[in-house]
Design a protein around this motif. Structure first.
Motif, PDB file in Angstrom:
ATOM      1  N   ASN A  20       0.832  -1.216   0.000  1.00  0.00           N
ATOM      2  CA  ASN A  20       0.000   0.000   0.000  1.00  0.00           C
ATOM      3  C   ASN A  20       0.860   1.257   0.000  1.00  0.00           C
ATOM      4  OD1 ASN A  20       0.985   0.079   2.579  1.00  0.00           O
ATOM      5  ND2 ASN A  20      -0.984  -0.142   3.613  1.00  0.00           N
ATOM      6  N   LEU A  21       2.050   1.136  -0.579  1.00  0.00           N
ATOM      7  CA  LEU A  21       2.997   2.257  -0.601  1.00  0.00           C
ATOM      8  C   LEU A  21       2.930   3.049  -1.895  1.00  0.00           C
ATOM      9  CD1 LEU A  21       5.983   0.268   0.911  1.00  0.00           C
ATOM     10  CD2 LEU A  21       4.664   2.062   2.050  1.00  0.00           C
ATOM     11  N   GLY A  22       2.119   2.612  -2.829  1.00  0.00           N
ATOM     12  CA  GLY A  22       2.040   3.298  -4.110  1.00  0.00           C
ATOM     13  C   GLY A  22       3.243   3.023  -5.004  1.00  0.00           C
ATOM     14  N   HIS A  23       3.981   1.971  -4.715  1.00  0.00           N
ATOM     15  CA  HIS A  23       5.144   1.623  -5.520  1.00  0.00           C
ATOM     16  C   HIS A  23       4.738   1.009  -6.851  1.00  0.00           C
ATOM     17  CE1 HIS A  23       7.828   1.348  -1.685  1.00  0.00           C
ATOM     18  NE2 HIS A  23       7.636   2.581  -2.085  1.00  0.00           N
ATOM     19  N   ASP A  24       5.652   1.121  -7.834  1.00  0.00           N
ATOM     20  CA  ASP A  24       5.323   0.593  -9.151  1.00  0.00           C
ATOM     21  C   ASP A  24       6.038  -0.712  -9.466  1.00  0.00           C
ATOM     22  OD1 ASP A  24       7.480   2.898 -11.065  1.00  0.00           O
ATOM     23  OD2 ASP A  24       7.889   1.544  -9.399  1.00  0.00           O
ATOM     24  N   THR A  25       6.935  -1.138  -8.592  1.00  0.00           N
ATOM     25  CA  THR A  25       7.689  -2.366  -8.843  1.00  0.00           C
ATOM     26  C   THR A  25       7.600  -3.287  -7.636  1.00  0.00           C
ATOM     27  OG1 THR A  25       9.213  -1.126 -10.238  1.00  0.00           O
ATOM     28  CG2 THR A  25       9.925  -3.308  -9.534  1.00  0.00           C
ATOM     29  N   MET A  26       7.382  -4.555  -7.918  1.00  0.00           N
ATOM     30  CA  MET A  26       7.301  -5.552  -6.851  1.00  0.00           C
ATOM     31  C   MET A  26       8.201  -6.734  -7.184  1.00  0.00           C
ATOM     32  SD  MET A  26       3.262  -5.391  -5.811  1.00  0.00           S
ATOM     33  CE  MET A  26       3.484  -6.349  -4.302  1.00  0.00           C
ATOM     34  N   TYR A  62       8.232  -7.292 -11.125  1.00  0.00           N
ATOM     35  CA  TYR A  62       7.201  -6.746 -11.992  1.00  0.00           C
ATOM     36  C   TYR A  62       7.219  -5.236 -11.839  1.00  0.00           C
ATOM     37  CZ  TYR A  62       4.585 -10.825 -13.599  1.00  0.00           C
ATOM     38  OH  TYR A  62       4.198 -11.972 -14.237  1.00  0.00           O
ATOM     39  N   ASN A  63       7.122  -4.554 -12.975  1.00  0.00           N
ATOM     40  CA  ASN A  63       7.009  -3.106 -12.984  1.00  0.00           C
ATOM     41  C   ASN A  63       5.713  -2.749 -13.701  1.00  0.00           C
ATOM     42  OD1 ASN A  63       7.819  -0.437 -14.856  1.00  0.00           O
ATOM     43  ND2 ASN A  63       8.311  -0.285 -12.686  1.00  0.00           N
ATOM     44  N   ASN A  64       4.804  -2.119 -12.984  1.00  0.00           N
ATOM     45  CA  ASN A  64       3.508  -1.769 -13.565  1.00  0.00           C
ATOM     46  C   ASN A  64       2.853  -2.977 -14.239  1.00  0.00           C
ATOM     47  OD1 ASN A  64       3.291   1.002 -12.864  1.00  0.00           O
ATOM     48  ND2 ASN A  64       4.808   1.472 -14.436  1.00  0.00           N
ATOM     49  N   LYS A  65       2.830  -4.067 -13.565  1.00  0.00           N
ATOM     50  CA  LYS A  65       2.202  -5.313 -14.006  1.00  0.00           C
ATOM     51  C   LYS A  65       2.957  -6.017 -15.118  1.00  0.00           C
ATOM     52  CE  LYS A  65      -2.146  -5.020 -14.834  1.00  0.00           C
ATOM     53  NZ  LYS A  65      -3.494  -4.562 -15.246  1.00  0.00           N
ATOM     54  N   GLU A  66       4.122  -5.512 -15.495  1.00  0.00           N
ATOM     55  CA  GLU A  66       4.903  -6.144 -16.563  1.00  0.00           C
ATOM     56  C   GLU A  66       6.089  -6.884 -15.962  1.00  0.00           C
ATOM     57  OE1 GLU A  66       6.595  -3.330 -19.214  1.00  0.00           O
ATOM     58  OE2 GLU A  66       7.702  -4.830 -20.386  1.00  0.00           O
ATOM     59  N   LEU A  67       6.274  -8.131 -16.375  1.00  0.00           N
ATOM     60  CA  LEU A  67       7.408  -8.917 -15.894  1.00  0.00           C
ATOM     61  C   LEU A  67       8.706  -8.328 -16.417  1.00  0.00           C
ATOM     62  CD1 LEU A  67       8.408 -11.450 -14.389  1.00  0.00           C
ATOM     63  CD2 LEU A  67       8.190 -12.688 -16.563  1.00  0.00           C
ATOM     64  N   ASP A 121      -2.627  -6.248 -10.431  1.00  0.00           N
ATOM     65  CA  ASP A 121      -2.524  -4.787 -10.473  1.00  0.00           C
ATOM     66  C   ASP A 121      -1.219  -4.384  -9.810  1.00  0.00           C
ATOM     67  OD1 ASP A 121      -5.022  -5.126  -8.064  1.00  0.00           O
ATOM     68  OD2 ASP A 121      -2.991  -4.464  -7.557  1.00  0.00           O
ATOM     69  N   LYS A 122      -0.933  -3.086  -9.815  1.00  0.00           N
ATOM     70  CA  LYS A 122       0.372  -2.623  -9.322  1.00  0.00           C
ATOM     71  C   LYS A 122       0.593  -2.912  -7.845  1.00  0.00           C
ATOM     72  CE  LYS A 122       0.452   1.711 -10.471  1.00  0.00           C
ATOM     73  NZ  LYS A 122       0.962   3.079 -10.675  1.00  0.00           N
ATOM     74  N   ALA A 123      -0.491  -3.087  -7.105  1.00  0.00           N
ATOM     75  CA  ALA A 123      -0.371  -3.254  -5.663  1.00  0.00           C
ATOM     76  C   ALA A 123      -0.249  -4.717  -5.233  1.00  0.00           C
ATOM     77  CB  ALA A 123      -1.570  -2.614  -4.965  1.00  0.00           C
TER      78      ALA A 123
END
Lengths: 115, 117
Positions: free
Chosen positions: A26-32, A49-54, A70-72
């Motif tokens: 819930n940090l608003g980050h774009d990469t996981m 993943y960056n913005n849902k893209e591997l 999703d991004k979260a």
């Protein structure tokens, strides 16, 4: 107000089963990211993943499949579990701005034990 | 290829004494450097990072680290250790030359810090 959360915290299962681990930030980050920490505490990246893209897909067996609805969220599904999959799996997130100075924030980990 | 080395598996220090946890790195360009701490049964927590500028970086819980480009080192230090500092410490490096979202952070093997009362 947990920043990066993972469920479940502990997962004990039999060889051959299929299981999933969920991660939410819930940090608003774009990469996981997903990391695996083995019994010797060595930490190795598996996916990002960056913005849902591997973006990063390390040499892991095809039995491991990440899914980012999703991004979260970034979930990890593991098919046909093997004894060697026993480890602690950490989810992390970061903000990869143009300067790329992202700090990664880690979840509490999921301890997977395959019997 | 980038890499990071933590030469000590374990560091033992008496409470109140200064501590140092060593880290050396190898990257093709200029590095981003990080220190993380892991307490038992917990995830990694960010301590500090070096991006650019002053070579001495101050972080959480009184820790600091010094970037030394000529020695390719980024040792973690604290002037006076506490028993509560006992944990597993990871150094990490990222190559700043690559596109940020495609760049991996590589972690060292970890150093277990044990502070005795």
């Amino acid at each position: 107000d947990t920043a990066v959360s993972q469920t479940p915290k502990y997962l004990v299962t039999q060889m051959g089963n299929d299981k999933s681990i969920k991660c939410e930030q819930n940090l608003g980050h774009d990469t996981m990211y997903w990391y695996k920490q083995d019994s010797k505490k060595f930490l190795k990246i598996m996916f990002s993943y960056n913005n849902k893209e591997l973006i990063i897909n390390e040499t892991v067996p095809n039995r491991f499949s990440p899914k980012s609805p999703d991004k979260a969220h970034l979930n990890l599904h593991i098919n046909s579990l093997e004894l060697g999959d026993s480890a602690v799996y950490f989810c992390a997130s970061g903000l990869t701005s143009g300067r790329g100075t992202d700090t990664q924030y880690f979840g509490p980990g999921t301890r997977l034990t395959v019997l | 290829a980038q890499s990071v080395a933590q030469p000590e598996d374990q560091v033992n220090v008496a409470e109140g004494n200064p501590l140092t946890v060593k880290c050396t790195y190898s990257v093709s360009g200029n590095p981003y450097l990080f220190w993380y701490v892991q307490y038992p049964n917990r995830g990694l927590q960010f301590l500090l990072k070096y991006i650019t500028g002053d070579n001495l970086v101050k972080g959480s819980y009184g820790f600091e680290a010094e970037f030394n480009k000529s020695q390719t080192s980024f040792h973690l230090k604290k002037p006076s250790a506490l028993v509560s500092d006992s944990a597993l410490y990871f150094c990490a490096v990222r190559d700043r030359e690559r596109r940020s979202s495609a760049s991996k952070i590589i972690f060292g093997s970890g150093t277990r810090l044990s502070i005795r009362p």
